[in-house]
Design a protein around this motif. Structure first.
Motif, PDB file in Angstrom:
ATOM      1  N   SER A  47      18.632  50.259 -19.877  1.00 17.92           N
ATOM      2  CA  SER A  47      18.395  50.014 -18.407  1.00 17.92           C
ATOM      3  C   SER A  47      17.577  51.098 -17.969  1.00 17.92           C
ATOM      4  CB  SER A  47      19.710  49.924 -17.518  1.00 17.92           C
ATOM      5  OG  SER A  47      19.469  49.582 -16.443  1.00 17.92           O
ATOM      6  N   MET A  48      16.553  50.888 -17.021  1.00 16.27           N
ATOM      7  CA  MET A  48      15.503  51.939 -16.516  1.00 16.27           C
ATOM      8  C   MET A  48      16.175  51.912 -14.904  1.00 16.27           C
ATOM      9  SD  MET A  48      12.186  51.618 -18.611  1.00 16.27           S
ATOM     10  CE  MET A  48      11.558  50.204 -18.025  1.00 16.27           C
ATOM     11  N   THR A  49      16.454  53.220 -14.516  1.00 16.20           N
ATOM     12  CA  THR A  49      17.050  53.151 -13.235  1.00 16.20           C
ATOM     13  C   THR A  49      16.422  54.257 -12.295  1.00 16.20           C
ATOM     14  OG1 THR A  49      18.880  54.620 -13.848  1.00 16.20           O
ATOM     15  CG2 THR A  49      19.302  52.282 -13.998  1.00 16.20           C
ATOM     16  N   GLU A  50      16.888  54.261 -11.097  1.00 17.62           N
ATOM     17  CA  GLU A  50      16.543  55.453 -10.415  1.00 17.62           C
ATOM     18  C   GLU A  50      17.906  55.734  -9.900  1.00 17.62           C
ATOM     19  OE1 GLU A  50      14.465  52.927  -8.400  1.00 17.62           O
ATOM     20  OE2 GLU A  50      12.917  52.761  -9.933  1.00 17.62           O
ATOM     21  N   GLU A  51      18.363  57.054  -9.819  1.00 11.97           N
ATOM     22  CA  GLU A  51      19.655  57.356  -9.166  1.00 11.97           C
ATOM     23  C   GLU A  51      19.687  58.985  -9.071  1.00 11.97           C
ATOM     24  OE1 GLU A  51      22.811  56.690 -12.519  1.00 11.97           O
ATOM     25  OE2 GLU A  51      21.086  55.522 -13.216  1.00 11.97           O
ATOM     26  N   GLU A  62      17.121  62.730  -6.911  1.00  8.39           N
ATOM     27  CA  GLU A  62      16.685  61.321  -7.206  1.00  8.39           C
ATOM     28  C   GLU A  62      16.051  61.155  -8.621  1.00  8.39           C
ATOM     29  OE1 GLU A  62      15.379  57.879  -4.704  1.00  8.39           O
ATOM     30  OE2 GLU A  62      14.096  57.615  -6.595  1.00  8.39           O
ATOM     31  N   VAL A  63      16.896  61.187  -9.768  1.00  5.94           N
ATOM     32  CA  VAL A  63      15.992  61.207 -10.935  1.00  5.94           C
ATOM     33  C   VAL A  63      15.907  59.676 -11.427  1.00  5.94           C
ATOM     34  CG1 VAL A  63      16.976  63.455 -11.795  1.00  5.94           C
ATOM     35  CG2 VAL A  63      18.241  61.502 -12.221  1.00  5.94           C
ATOM     36  N   TRP A  64      14.822  59.673 -12.238  1.00  2.12           N
ATOM     37  CA  TRP A  64      14.366  58.371 -12.743  1.00  2.12           C
ATOM     38  C   TRP A  64      14.751  58.323 -14.256  1.00  2.12           C
ATOM     39  CZ3 TRP A  64       8.960  58.763 -10.605  1.00  2.12           C
ATOM     40  CH2 TRP A  64       8.825  58.804  -9.044  1.00  2.12           C
ATOM     41  N   TYR A 133       9.868  60.585 -26.395  1.00  2.00           N
ATOM     42  CA  TYR A 133       9.655  59.453 -25.669  1.00  2.00           C
ATOM     43  C   TYR A 133       9.708  59.629 -24.322  1.00  2.00           C
ATOM     44  CZ  TYR A 133      14.764  58.276 -24.992  1.00  2.00           C
ATOM     45  OH  TYR A 133      15.902  58.370 -24.563  1.00  2.00           O
ATOM     46  N   HIS A 134       8.970  58.750 -23.561  1.00  2.00           N
ATOM     47  CA  HIS A 134       8.681  59.178 -22.062  1.00  2.00           C
ATOM     48  C   HIS A 134       8.190  57.876 -21.611  1.00  2.00           C
ATOM     49  CE1 HIS A 134       4.377  59.259 -22.133  1.00  2.00           C
ATOM     50  NE2 HIS A 134       4.474  60.055 -23.098  1.00  2.00           N
ATOM     51  N   GLY A 145       8.290  64.126 -15.379  1.00  2.00           N
ATOM     52  CA  GLY A 145       8.781  65.588 -14.442  1.00  2.00           C
ATOM     53  C   GLY A 145      10.035  65.004 -13.775  1.00  2.00           C
ATOM     54  N   ASN A 146      10.413  63.938 -13.574  1.00  2.00           N
ATOM     55  CA  ASN A 146      11.377  63.243 -12.883  1.00  2.00           C
ATOM     56  C   ASN A 146      12.476  62.695 -13.526  1.00  2.00           C
ATOM     57  OD1 ASN A 146      12.556  63.367 -10.191  1.00  2.00           O
ATOM     58  ND2 ASN A 146      12.275  61.117  -9.932  1.00  2.00           N
ATOM     59  N   GLY A 147      12.217  63.053 -14.960  1.00  2.00           N
ATOM     60  CA  GLY A 147      13.491  62.649 -15.883  1.00  2.00           C
ATOM     61  C   GLY A 147      13.401  61.382 -16.925  1.00  2.00           C
ATOM     62  N   MET A 148      12.295  60.904 -16.894  1.00  2.00           N
ATOM     63  CA  MET A 148      12.239  59.717 -17.771  1.00  2.00           C
ATOM     64  C   MET A 148      11.711  60.186 -19.278  1.00  2.00           C
ATOM     65  SD  MET A 148      11.172  56.457 -15.583  1.00  2.00           S
ATOM     66  CE  MET A 148      12.037  55.275 -16.563  1.00  2.00           C
ATOM     67  N   HIS A 149      12.598  60.573 -19.891  1.00  2.00           N
ATOM     68  CA  HIS A 149      12.093  61.169 -21.344  1.00  2.00           C
ATOM     69  C   HIS A 149      13.335  61.299 -22.174  1.00  2.00           C
ATOM     70  CE1 HIS A 149      13.683  65.288 -20.375  1.00  2.00           C
ATOM     71  NE2 HIS A 149      12.973  64.989 -19.150  1.00  2.00           N
TER      72      HIS A 149
END
Ligand code: CU
Length: 315
Positions: A47-51, A62-64, A133-134, A145-149
């Motif tokens: 699941s891809m989220t923002e939290e 708020e990281v992604w 991966y990112h 830079g906001n966490g999606m990796h």
């Protein structure tokens, strides 16, 4: 606006206190890397989220995320394995996925999906390595830079078992205001506030990695997910006898040269592993030896044997 910048002035965004300690209920990101699961086909759903998540003691952003964590889950397999990854966008903005371990068309598997949509990203792991991966959705700098990796580990053939295996994803944070996403402007100017291993400032100083006996072999996989800063991964008090970087061994204990290595150098989106032992009981810090970053969260501790921890810092 328009005022001259004052040297040393606050950049804006939440400020990190590098001497603060996390609350008692804080849980570290487990750095243990499990062996590749059996079988040659791996089916995964993320699941891809923002939290909102804590990235340093008392600091939330708020990281992604991929699957609710920073870094995302680590995948592991062998050359020839098939990975079938279903991603579902449970967030409120477009996201995507780019596995560096794959050879697929950018416009197909790596396309951005909108909230509520899913996508199946299937690839064969054709090469061994420690891969990034990112999320590649524009602005990609902001999403990484906001966490999606995260990391994909594809074992080289005949990888020998070791006593302990860990993975450390090095990456930066560029803080926005408390509880808000990271600051894209700071990312564009290379003004990181923190450089961390596995998502949290000084994580393994707060939660040292113990359970290692003197003489036991440790393999540490390192992937530099940036988005923009390099790594010079070093363990104080030991020497690497094995270095594997970007798909090739640079050093092996049986290669006849009796060489040792002091740091694994990685640019963003590079990875590898090192192996080492500890010859004496005690504490062994690990850092990025680009030392300004060691003071910005890129530090941890291994504990060999059962030393008196009261002595740490007494030197
Ligand atoms: Cu994204």
């Amino acid at each position: 606006g328009g005022g001259a910048e004052i040297e040393g002035a606050k950049l804006g965004g939440a400020e990190i206190d590098f001497n603060a300690a996390p609350e008692g209920d804080w849980q570290p990101f487990d750095p243990t890397l499990a062996p590749a699961p059996g079988g040659t086909e791996h089916e995964i759903s993320w699941s891809m989220t923002e939290e909102v998540m804590e990235i340093a003691p008392g600091v939330t952003q708020e990281v992604w995320t991929f699957d609710g964590q920073v870094p995302g889950p680590t995948l592991r397999g062998k050359v020839g394995d098939i990975f079938t990854v279903t991603i579902t966008n449970d967030g409120e903005m477009g996201h995507s996925l780019d596995f560096h371990a794959s050879k697929v068309a950018w416009n197909d598997e790596m396309r951005t999906i909108q909230p509520g949509e899913s996508l199946v990203y299937q690839f064969e792991a054709k090469h061994a390595g420690a891969w990034m991966y990112h999320c590649g959705t524009a602005p990609t700098l902001h999403h990484i830079g906001n966490g999606m990796h995260g990391a994909v580990v594809i074992d080289p053939p005949d990888l020998a078992p070791v006593d302990h295996e860990y993975i450390f994803v090095q990456h930066e944070y560029y803080t926005g205001d408390e509880g808000e996403p990271g600051d894209l402007g700071k990312m564009q100017r290379d003004e990181w506030d923190a450089v961390v291993f596995n998502g949290y400032v000084n994580q393994y100083v707060h939660a040292p990695i113990d359970g290692i006996e003197v003489g036991e072999r440790v393999r540490a996989w390192i992937v530099d997910n940036g988005p923009s800063e390099n790594s010079s991964w070093h363990v104080v008090g030991t020497i690497f006898d094995t270095v594997y970087k970007e798909g090739a061994y640079n050093l092996r204990p049986d290669d006849g040269g009796q060489g040792g290595s002091q740091a694994l150098d990685l640019q963003p989106a590079q990875g590898g592993f090192v192996e080492f032992t500890f010859d004496e009981e005690g504490a062994y810090p690990f850092v990025s030896h680009k030392f300004s970053n060691a003071g910005k969260g890129a530090m941890g501790l291994f504990i060999a044997g059962d030393p008196d921890l009261g002595e740490i810092g007494g030197h």
